[in-house]
Write a protein that holds these residues in place. Structure first.
Motif, PDB file in Angstrom:
ATOM      1  N   PRO A 143      29.217 -67.444  24.041  1.00 55.00           N
ATOM      2  CA  PRO A 143      29.726 -67.822  25.361  1.00 55.00           C
ATOM      3  C   PRO A 143      31.069 -68.533  25.231  1.00 55.00           C
ATOM      4  O   PRO A 143      31.363 -69.149  24.203  1.00 55.00           O
ATOM      5  N   PRO A 144      31.891 -68.472  26.278  1.00 54.58           N
ATOM      6  CA  PRO A 144      33.165 -69.193  26.232  1.00 54.58           C
ATOM      7  C   PRO A 144      32.916 -70.701  26.272  1.00 54.58           C
ATOM      8  O   PRO A 144      31.824 -71.156  26.628  1.00 54.58           O
ATOM      9  N   VAL A 145      33.923 -71.466  25.907  1.00 56.05           N
ATOM     10  CA  VAL A 145      33.832 -72.920  25.965  1.00 56.05           C
ATOM     11  C   VAL A 145      33.639 -73.329  27.420  1.00 56.05           C
ATOM     12  O   VAL A 145      34.319 -72.837  28.320  1.00 56.05           O
ATOM     13  N   ASP A 146      32.692 -74.212  27.655  1.00 54.51           N
ATOM     14  CA  ASP A 146      32.390 -74.661  29.004  1.00 54.51           C
ATOM     15  C   ASP A 146      33.526 -75.528  29.539  1.00 54.51           C
ATOM     16  O   ASP A 146      34.115 -76.309  28.802  1.00 54.51           O
ATOM     17  N   LYS A 147      33.814 -75.401  30.820  1.00 56.98           N
ATOM     18  CA  LYS A 147      34.858 -76.213  31.448  1.00 56.98           C
ATOM     19  C   LYS A 147      34.426 -77.664  31.619  1.00 56.98           C
ATOM     20  O   LYS A 147      35.250 -78.535  31.813  1.00 56.98           O
ATOM     21  N   SER A 148      33.118 -77.904  31.593  1.00 57.48           N
ATOM     22  CA  SER A 148      32.565 -79.259  31.707  1.00 57.48           C
ATOM     23  C   SER A 148      31.718 -79.525  30.469  1.00 57.48           C
ATOM     24  O   SER A 148      30.513 -79.311  30.474  1.00 57.48           O
ATOM     25  N   PRO A 149      32.347 -79.991  29.381  1.00 59.17           N
ATOM     26  CA  PRO A 149      31.620 -80.125  28.114  1.00 59.17           C
ATOM     27  C   PRO A 149      30.481 -81.134  28.180  1.00 59.17           C
ATOM     28  O   PRO A 149      30.525 -82.106  28.925  1.00 59.17           O
ATOM     29  N   LEU A 150      29.477 -80.860  27.367  1.00 59.41           N
ATOM     30  CA  LEU A 150      28.317 -81.735  27.241  1.00 59.41           C
ATOM     31  C   LEU A 150      28.704 -82.975  26.447  1.00 59.41           C
ATOM     32  O   LEU A 150      29.475 -82.906  25.500  1.00 59.41           O
ATOM     33  N   ASP A 151      28.153 -84.117  26.834  1.00 57.80           N
ATOM     34  CA  ASP A 151      28.434 -85.358  26.119  1.00 57.80           C
ATOM     35  C   ASP A 151      27.192 -86.231  26.140  1.00 57.80           C
ATOM     36  O   ASP A 151      26.239 -85.968  26.876  1.00 57.80           O
ATOM     37  N   PHE A 152      27.209 -87.276  25.325  1.00 58.14           N
ATOM     38  CA  PHE A 152      26.108 -88.222  25.211  1.00 58.14           C
ATOM     39  C   PHE A 152      26.667 -89.631  25.269  1.00 58.14           C
ATOM     40  O   PHE A 152      27.765 -89.891  24.805  1.00 58.14           O
ATOM     41  N   SER A 153      25.891 -90.528  25.821  1.00 57.93           N
ATOM     42  CA  SER A 153      26.207 -91.950  25.766  1.00 57.93           C
ATOM     43  C   SER A 153      24.943 -92.656  25.297  1.00 57.93           C
ATOM     44  O   SER A 153      23.839 -92.318  25.743  1.00 57.93           O
ATOM     45  N   TYR A 154      25.112 -93.622  24.399  1.00 61.27           N
ATOM     46  CA  TYR A 154      23.970 -94.294  23.775  1.00 61.27           C
ATOM     47  C   TYR A 154      23.994 -95.791  24.034  1.00 61.27           C
ATOM     48  O   TYR A 154      25.060 -96.386  24.150  1.00 61.27           O
ATOM     49  N   TYR A 155      22.784 -96.367  24.063  1.00 64.58           N
ATOM     50  CA  TYR A 155      22.658 -97.814  23.959  1.00 64.58           C
ATOM     51  C   TYR A 155      21.665 -98.101  22.846  1.00 64.58           C
ATOM     52  O   TYR A 155      20.544 -97.613  22.914  1.00 64.58           O
ATOM     53  N   PRO A 156      22.077 -98.854  21.837  1.00 61.05           N
ATOM     54  CA  PRO A 156      23.371 -99.476  21.625  1.00 61.05           C
ATOM     55  C   PRO A 156      24.497 -98.435  21.524  1.00 61.05           C
ATOM     56  O   PRO A 156      24.285 -97.321  21.055  1.00 61.05           O
ATOM     57  N   VAL A 157      25.679 -98.860  21.953  1.00 59.91           N
ATOM     58  CA  VAL A 157      26.857 -98.012  21.953  1.00 59.91           C
ATOM     59  C   VAL A 157      27.101 -97.486  20.537  1.00 59.91           C
ATOM     60  O   VAL A 157      27.002 -98.234  19.563  1.00 59.91           O
ATOM     61  N   ASN A 158      27.407 -96.197  20.436  1.00 66.81           N
ATOM     62  CA  ASN A 158      27.683 -95.522  19.161  1.00 66.81           C
ATOM     63  C   ASN A 158      26.518 -95.589  18.189  1.00 66.81           C
ATOM     64  O   ASN A 158      26.709 -95.600  16.969  1.00 66.81           O
ATOM     65  N   TYR A 159      25.312 -95.614  18.702  1.00 61.86           N
ATOM     66  CA  TYR A 159      24.132 -95.774  17.850  1.00 61.86           C
ATOM     67  C   TYR A 159      24.082 -94.806  16.658  1.00 61.86           C
ATOM     68  O   TYR A 159      23.839 -95.236  15.530  1.00 61.86           O
ATOM     69  N   PRO A 160      24.297 -93.483  16.844  1.00 68.01           N
ATOM     70  CA  PRO A 160      24.194 -92.592  15.687  1.00 68.01           C
ATOM     71  C   PRO A 160      25.170 -92.952  14.562  1.00 68.01           C
ATOM     72  O   PRO A 160      24.823 -92.888  13.389  1.00 68.01           O
ATOM     73  N   ILE A 161      26.375 -93.358  14.924  1.00 65.99           N
ATOM     74  CA  ILE A 161      27.373 -93.740  13.911  1.00 65.99           C
ATOM     75  C   ILE A 161      26.941 -95.034  13.232  1.00 65.99           C
ATOM     76  O   ILE A 161      27.001 -95.155  12.003  1.00 65.99           O
ATOM     77  N   LEU A 162      26.510 -96.010  14.023  1.00 69.11           N
ATOM     78  CA  LEU A 162      26.052 -97.274  13.435  1.00 69.11           C
ATOM     79  C   LEU A 162      24.863 -97.053  12.495  1.00 69.11           C
ATOM     80  O   LEU A 162      24.773 -97.674  11.440  1.00 69.11           O
ATOM     81  N   ARG A 163      23.979 -96.153  12.890  1.00 76.23           N
ATOM     82  CA  ARG A 163      22.800 -95.889  12.067  1.00 76.23           C
ATOM     83  C   ARG A 163      23.187 -95.260  10.730  1.00 76.23           C
ATOM     84  O   ARG A 163      22.676 -95.639   9.683  1.00 76.23           O
ATOM     85  N   ILE A 164      24.078 -94.302  10.780  1.00 77.35           N
ATOM     86  CA  ILE A 164      24.495 -93.627   9.545  1.00 77.35           C
ATOM     87  C   ILE A 164      25.240 -94.598   8.621  1.00 77.35           C
ATOM     88  O   ILE A 164      25.162 -94.483   7.399  1.00 77.35           O
ATOM     89  N   GLN A 165      25.958 -95.552   9.219  1.00 72.28           N
ATOM     90  CA  GLN A 165      26.679 -96.555   8.437  1.00 72.28           C
ATOM     91  C   GLN A 165      25.790 -97.738   8.069  1.00 72.28           C
ATOM     92  O   GLN A 165      26.255 -98.692   7.471  1.00 72.28           O
ATOM     93  N   GLU A 166      24.513 -97.663   8.477  1.00 73.93           N
ATOM     94  CA  GLU A 166      23.538 -98.733   8.249  1.00 73.93           C
ATOM     95  C   GLU A 166      24.001-100.069   8.832  1.00 73.93           C
ATOM     96  O   GLU A 166      23.780-101.132   8.270  1.00 73.93           O
ATOM     97  N   LYS A 167      24.642 -99.974  10.022  1.00 72.66           N
ATOM     98  CA  LYS A 167      25.123-101.169  10.717  1.00 72.66           C
ATOM     99  C   LYS A 167      24.405-101.403  12.045  1.00 72.66           C
ATOM    100  O   LYS A 167      24.757-102.303  12.787  1.00 72.66           O
TER     101      LYS A 167
END
Length: 175
Positions: free
Chosen positions: A12-36
């Motif tokens: 499929p073509p790139v969607d004009k309204s891209p999917l996104d996520f917001s987490y609480y705590p903010v940036n949780y996946p990044i913090l988790r991978i950095q063990e922070k």
């Protein structure tokens, strides 16, 4: 055996309204991978981000007084990983669809049990878990892309929802 595909016709073509996520705590996946990560994951919003593209958003593209899926494409969903209080309502952990009914001075925010739905076409008010009114903040700077983010201020968590020159704050507390 070599496989020949016409990629343009399969993907499929790139969607004009891209999917996104917001987490609480903010940036949780990044913090988790950095063990922070100092707190466990408590909430995640999954939504599409339409763009203003020179259009008048509220009162035209998004009709005042009508149910809105909060974004584009599939209805926006919030997943709570703990029981929470949203406004004055207690909500069990789980996944819910988020809707709004915007007016010029307030939005009715709705959490609904029906998930995995496209738009608000099949919205059923009998499946509402929460209905709360929140005041609209009008900004002078227009936000091009529909956006959502969590913020913690003075020990309180809020989900901020904004697009064009309007923004609302949804208070959330976790148990």
């Amino acid at each position: 055996m070599q496989l020949h595909l016409n990629a343009q016709s399969k993907f499929p073509p790139v969607d004009k309204s891209p999917l996104d996520f917001s987490y609480y705590p903010v940036n949780y996946p990044i913090l988790r991978i950095q063990e922070k990560a100092k707190e466990p994951l408590m909430a995640r919003v999954t939504y599409s981000r339409p763009q203003k593209n020179g259009r008048k958003v509220f009162g035209e593209l998004v009709e005042y007084g009508s149910i809105w899926r909060l974004g584009a494409n599939e209805a926006t969903e919030i997943e709570l990983y703990r029981d929470a209080k949203i406004g004055s309502a207690r909500v069990k952990k789980g996944r819910y669809t988020l809707y709004a009914i915007p007016t010029t001075d307030k939005w009715t925010i709705i959490l609904n049990k029906d998930t995995d739905v496209w738009g608000a076409f099949l919205y059923d008010p009998k499946k509402d878990v929460v209905r709360m009114e929140v005041p609209v903040q009008h900004n002078t700077d227009a936000l091009e892309c529909f956006s959502m983010y969590f913020d913690k201020t003075n020990g309180n968590v809020s989900l901020f929802i904004g697009w064009d020159t309007e923004m609302v704050r949804v208070p959330i507390s976790f148990f």
